[in-house]
Design a protein around this motif. Structure first.
Motif, PDB file in Angstrom:
ATOM      1  N   ILE A 142     -13.486  -6.037  50.031  1.00  0.00           N
ATOM      2  CA  ILE A 142     -14.703  -5.235  50.023  1.00  0.00           C
ATOM      3  C   ILE A 142     -15.550  -5.571  51.245  1.00  0.00           C
ATOM      4  O   ILE A 142     -15.782  -6.742  51.551  1.00  0.00           O
ATOM      5  CB  ILE A 142     -15.505  -5.494  48.730  1.00  0.00           C
ATOM      6  CG1 ILE A 142     -14.737  -4.957  47.532  1.00  0.00           C
ATOM      7  CG2 ILE A 142     -16.898  -4.848  48.792  1.00  0.00           C
ATOM      8  CD1 ILE A 142     -15.396  -5.257  46.211  1.00  0.00           C
ATOM      9  N   GLU A 143     -16.000  -4.553  51.955  1.00  0.00           N
ATOM     10  CA  GLU A 143     -16.760  -4.758  53.178  1.00  0.00           C
ATOM     11  C   GLU A 143     -18.264  -4.622  52.985  1.00  0.00           C
ATOM     12  O   GLU A 143     -19.010  -4.825  53.946  1.00  0.00           O
ATOM     13  CB  GLU A 143     -16.284  -3.769  54.253  1.00  0.00           C
ATOM     14  CG  GLU A 143     -14.825  -3.976  54.655  1.00  0.00           C
ATOM     15  CD  GLU A 143     -14.385  -3.013  55.737  1.00  0.00           C
ATOM     16  OE1 GLU A 143     -15.182  -2.107  56.079  1.00  0.00           O
ATOM     17  OE2 GLU A 143     -13.243  -3.151  56.226  1.00  0.00           O
ATOM     18  N   ASP A 144     -18.710  -4.262  51.786  1.00  0.00           N
ATOM     19  CA  ASP A 144     -20.161  -4.166  51.533  1.00  0.00           C
ATOM     20  C   ASP A 144     -20.807  -5.507  51.802  1.00  0.00           C
ATOM     21  O   ASP A 144     -20.326  -6.548  51.349  1.00  0.00           O
ATOM     22  CB  ASP A 144     -20.423  -3.739  50.090  1.00  0.00           C
ATOM     23  CG  ASP A 144     -19.840  -2.372  49.782  1.00  0.00           C
ATOM     24  OD1 ASP A 144     -20.600  -1.415  49.733  1.00  0.00           O
ATOM     25  OD2 ASP A 144     -18.602  -2.299  49.588  1.00  0.00           O
ATOM     26  N   GLN A 145     -21.930  -5.484  52.500  1.00  0.00           N
ATOM     27  CA  GLN A 145     -22.575  -6.748  52.867  1.00  0.00           C
ATOM     28  C   GLN A 145     -23.591  -7.225  51.829  1.00  0.00           C
ATOM     29  O   GLN A 145     -24.038  -8.371  51.887  1.00  0.00           O
ATOM     30  CB  GLN A 145     -23.259  -6.599  54.235  1.00  0.00           C
ATOM     31  CG  GLN A 145     -22.263  -6.484  55.376  1.00  0.00           C
ATOM     32  CD  GLN A 145     -22.943  -6.413  56.726  1.00  0.00           C
ATOM     33  OE1 GLN A 145     -23.488  -5.387  57.094  1.00  0.00           O
ATOM     34  NE2 GLN A 145     -22.914  -7.504  57.464  1.00  0.00           N
ATOM     35  N   THR A 146     -23.960  -6.376  50.892  1.00  0.00           N
ATOM     36  CA  THR A 146     -24.914  -6.763  49.858  1.00  0.00           C
ATOM     37  C   THR A 146     -24.350  -6.433  48.491  1.00  0.00           C
ATOM     38  O   THR A 146     -24.020  -5.277  48.219  1.00  0.00           O
ATOM     39  CB  THR A 146     -26.258  -6.021  50.057  1.00  0.00           C
ATOM     40  OG1 THR A 146     -26.762  -6.301  51.350  1.00  0.00           O
ATOM     41  CG2 THR A 146     -27.268  -6.485  49.023  1.00  0.00           C
ATOM     42  N   ALA A 154     -35.695 -12.854  54.234  1.00  0.00           N
ATOM     43  CA  ALA A 154     -35.326 -13.186  55.617  1.00  0.00           C
ATOM     44  C   ALA A 154     -33.837 -13.459  55.764  1.00  0.00           C
ATOM     45  O   ALA A 154     -33.265 -13.271  56.846  1.00  0.00           O
ATOM     46  CB  ALA A 154     -36.130 -14.393  56.094  1.00  0.00           C
ATOM     47  N   LEU A 155     -33.188 -13.909  54.687  1.00  0.00           N
ATOM     48  CA  LEU A 155     -31.767 -14.259  54.765  1.00  0.00           C
ATOM     49  C   LEU A 155     -30.901 -13.047  55.092  1.00  0.00           C
ATOM     50  O   LEU A 155     -29.831 -13.187  55.693  1.00  0.00           O
ATOM     51  CB  LEU A 155     -31.308 -14.875  53.436  1.00  0.00           C
ATOM     52  CG  LEU A 155     -29.891 -15.438  53.403  1.00  0.00           C
ATOM     53  CD1 LEU A 155     -29.835 -16.738  54.174  1.00  0.00           C
ATOM     54  CD2 LEU A 155     -29.428 -15.649  51.973  1.00  0.00           C
ATOM     55  N   ILE A 156     -31.356 -11.859  54.706  1.00  0.00           N
ATOM     56  CA  ILE A 156     -30.543 -10.664  54.904  1.00  0.00           C
ATOM     57  C   ILE A 156     -30.389 -10.342  56.391  1.00  0.00           C
ATOM     58  O   ILE A 156     -29.387  -9.755  56.808  1.00  0.00           O
ATOM     59  CB  ILE A 156     -31.159  -9.468  54.153  1.00  0.00           C
ATOM     60  CG1 ILE A 156     -31.337  -9.827  52.672  1.00  0.00           C
ATOM     61  CG2 ILE A 156     -30.268  -8.232  54.275  1.00  0.00           C
ATOM     62  CD1 ILE A 156     -30.062 -10.245  51.970  1.00  0.00           C
ATOM     63  N   GLY A 157     -31.373 -10.740  57.212  1.00  0.00           N
ATOM     64  CA  GLY A 157     -31.286 -10.476  58.643  1.00  0.00           C
ATOM     65  C   GLY A 157     -30.024 -11.035  59.276  1.00  0.00           C
ATOM     66  O   GLY A 157     -29.237 -10.287  59.889  1.00  0.00           O
ATOM     67  N   PRO A 158     -29.758 -12.346  59.158  1.00  0.00           N
ATOM     68  CA  PRO A 158     -28.520 -12.897  59.719  1.00  0.00           C
ATOM     69  C   PRO A 158     -27.254 -12.302  59.096  1.00  0.00           C
ATOM     70  O   PRO A 158     -26.242 -12.144  59.782  1.00  0.00           O
ATOM     71  CB  PRO A 158     -28.631 -14.396  59.414  1.00  0.00           C
ATOM     72  CG  PRO A 158     -30.090 -14.652  59.284  1.00  0.00           C
ATOM     73  CD  PRO A 158     -30.661 -13.408  58.681  1.00  0.00           C
ATOM     74  N   VAL A 159     -27.308 -12.000  57.801  1.00  0.00           N
ATOM     75  CA  VAL A 159     -26.135 -11.414  57.138  1.00  0.00           C
ATOM     76  C   VAL A 159     -25.735 -10.104  57.824  1.00  0.00           C
ATOM     77  O   VAL A 159     -24.545  -9.827  58.026  1.00  0.00           O
ATOM     78  CB  VAL A 159     -26.424 -11.173  55.640  1.00  0.00           C
ATOM     79  CG1 VAL A 159     -25.316 -10.346  54.994  1.00  0.00           C
ATOM     80  CG2 VAL A 159     -26.563 -12.504  54.907  1.00  0.00           C
ATOM     81  N   LEU A 160     -26.724  -9.316  58.203  1.00  0.00           N
ATOM     82  CA  LEU A 160     -26.448  -8.024  58.812  1.00  0.00           C
ATOM     83  C   LEU A 160     -26.130  -8.121  60.305  1.00  0.00           C
ATOM     84  O   LEU A 160     -25.356  -7.307  60.831  1.00  0.00           O
ATOM     85  CB  LEU A 160     -27.643  -7.083  58.616  1.00  0.00           C
ATOM     86  CG  LEU A 160     -27.998  -6.730  57.167  1.00  0.00           C
ATOM     87  CD1 LEU A 160     -29.245  -5.859  57.125  1.00  0.00           C
ATOM     88  CD2 LEU A 160     -26.834  -6.023  56.471  1.00  0.00           C
ATOM     89  N   THR A 161     -26.695  -9.109  60.999  1.00  0.00           N
ATOM     90  CA  THR A 161     -26.572  -9.148  62.465  1.00  0.00           C
ATOM     91  C   THR A 161     -25.479 -10.081  62.992  1.00  0.00           C
ATOM     92  O   THR A 161     -24.914  -9.805  64.051  1.00  0.00           O
ATOM     93  CB  THR A 161     -27.917  -9.565  63.098  1.00  0.00           C
ATOM     94  OG1 THR A 161     -28.323 -10.841  62.572  1.00  0.00           O
ATOM     95  CG2 THR A 161     -28.996  -8.542  62.797  1.00  0.00           C
ATOM     96  N   ILE A 162     -25.184 -11.160  62.278  1.00  0.00           N
ATOM     97  CA  ILE A 162     -24.185 -12.123  62.782  1.00  0.00           C
ATOM     98  C   ILE A 162     -22.845 -11.462  63.094  1.00  0.00           C
ATOM     99  O   ILE A 162     -22.254 -11.729  64.148  1.00  0.00           O
ATOM    100  CB  ILE A 162     -24.017 -13.302  61.785  1.00  0.00           C
ATOM    101  CG1 ILE A 162     -25.226 -14.239  61.875  1.00  0.00           C
ATOM    102  CG2 ILE A 162     -22.730 -14.074  62.067  1.00  0.00           C
ATOM    103  CD1 ILE A 162     -25.219 -15.349  60.842  1.00  0.00           C
TER     104      ILE A 162
END
Length: 265
Positions: free
Chosen positions: A259-263, A215-223
């Motif tokens: 680096i702009e990679d989010q994961t 679930a944590l990945i959701g805010p990481v991608l959308t914020i």
């Protein structure tokens, strides 16, 4: 037949305008016999051929190089760390403190408390505590440029109601409340949030995957889409087999990396 007017006579309803575009009806049929296609697929391994219309790829990780230490950035750096039970946050704070960087640490408590100018505690389930925290930081001119979020590492691997609730409040909702507090207080400077998970992704194949952390990945991608001054990255760490010094070094340099990679893992 149902008399809808009689059924809803004691309720008030309103008209909801719908989009005016037409619904387009298009058929998308599979060429050939679907049963034979399924039987052929199940009896052979999937692989990629350049001369086939449909290619199937397996996602994989790519190596990236984080930046070297950049002393010119230290003067403008202010770091906020949400501490974990493995002491990664406390040990990381020492990296920055040795360079004279302002470091603020946040622990978990039942209510908002301020121990000193650099140490706070908040309740993850109370969104107002986040606003109090950032209000204090803005008041003291200690608005962070980089936020390390380690709370998600503390979660229990058991799947039950309490563990799910705790995981969501310390991970998913915590990141959302951070972003909402930044917006509510009117903070406009650039902020990088670096969150952490443990065994959320399969990287080398021997990880004990923890689905609760997904679930944590959701805010990481959308914020970043909602708050243009906030960027987010997630580092996935194998707590059980990590080399702490290597992990701390990567986390330290990630704060100044371009680096702009989010994961990352």
């Amino acid at each position: 037949n149902i008399d809808w007017e009689q059924y809803y006579k004691n309720e008030n309803h309103y008209l909801l305008p719908l989009p005016t575009y037409p619904y387009e009806y298009k058929d998308h049929w599979i060429d050939g016999d679907p049963y034979s296609i399924i039987s052929r697929s199940s009896s052979s391994n999937f692989h990629c051929r350049s001369n086939e219309n449909i290619n199937i790829y397996v996602p994989s990780w790519k190596k990236v190089t984080l930046c070297n230490y950049l002393p010119q950035f230290y003067d403008d750096l202010c770091v906020l760390i949400f501490l974990d039970k493995f002491n990664l946050g406390k040990e990381l704070s020492q990296y920055f403190e040795r360079l004279g960087v302002n470091v603020i640490m946040v622990d978990i408590a039942n209510e908002f408390t301020q121990n000193d100018n650099r140490t706070f505690a908040i309740n993850p389930q109370i969104s107002l505590d986040y606003e109090k925290l950032f209000f204090k930081l803005k008041e003291k001119n200690l608005v962070p440029t980089c936020i390390y979020h380690f709370w998600n590492l503390d979660n229990d691997s058991e799947l039950n109601f309490e563990s799910i609730k705790s995981t969501l409040y310390k991970g998913y909702y915590s990141l959302l409340n951070i972003a909402k507090a930044v917006g509510a207080i009117g903070i406009t400077n650039k902020i990088r949030i670096i969150s952490t998970t443990s065994n959320h992704f399969e990287v080398i194949g021997d990880e004990n995957i923890q689905p609760l952390q997904a679930a944590l990945i959701g805010p990481v991608l959308t914020i970043p889409h909602e708050y243009e001054n906030i960027s987010c990255q997630n580092f996935d760490i194998n707590i059980s087999s990590m080399d702490k010094e290597v992990v701390l070094d990567y986390l330290f340099r990630a704060c100044m990396s371009k680096i702009e990679d989010q994961t990352l893992a």
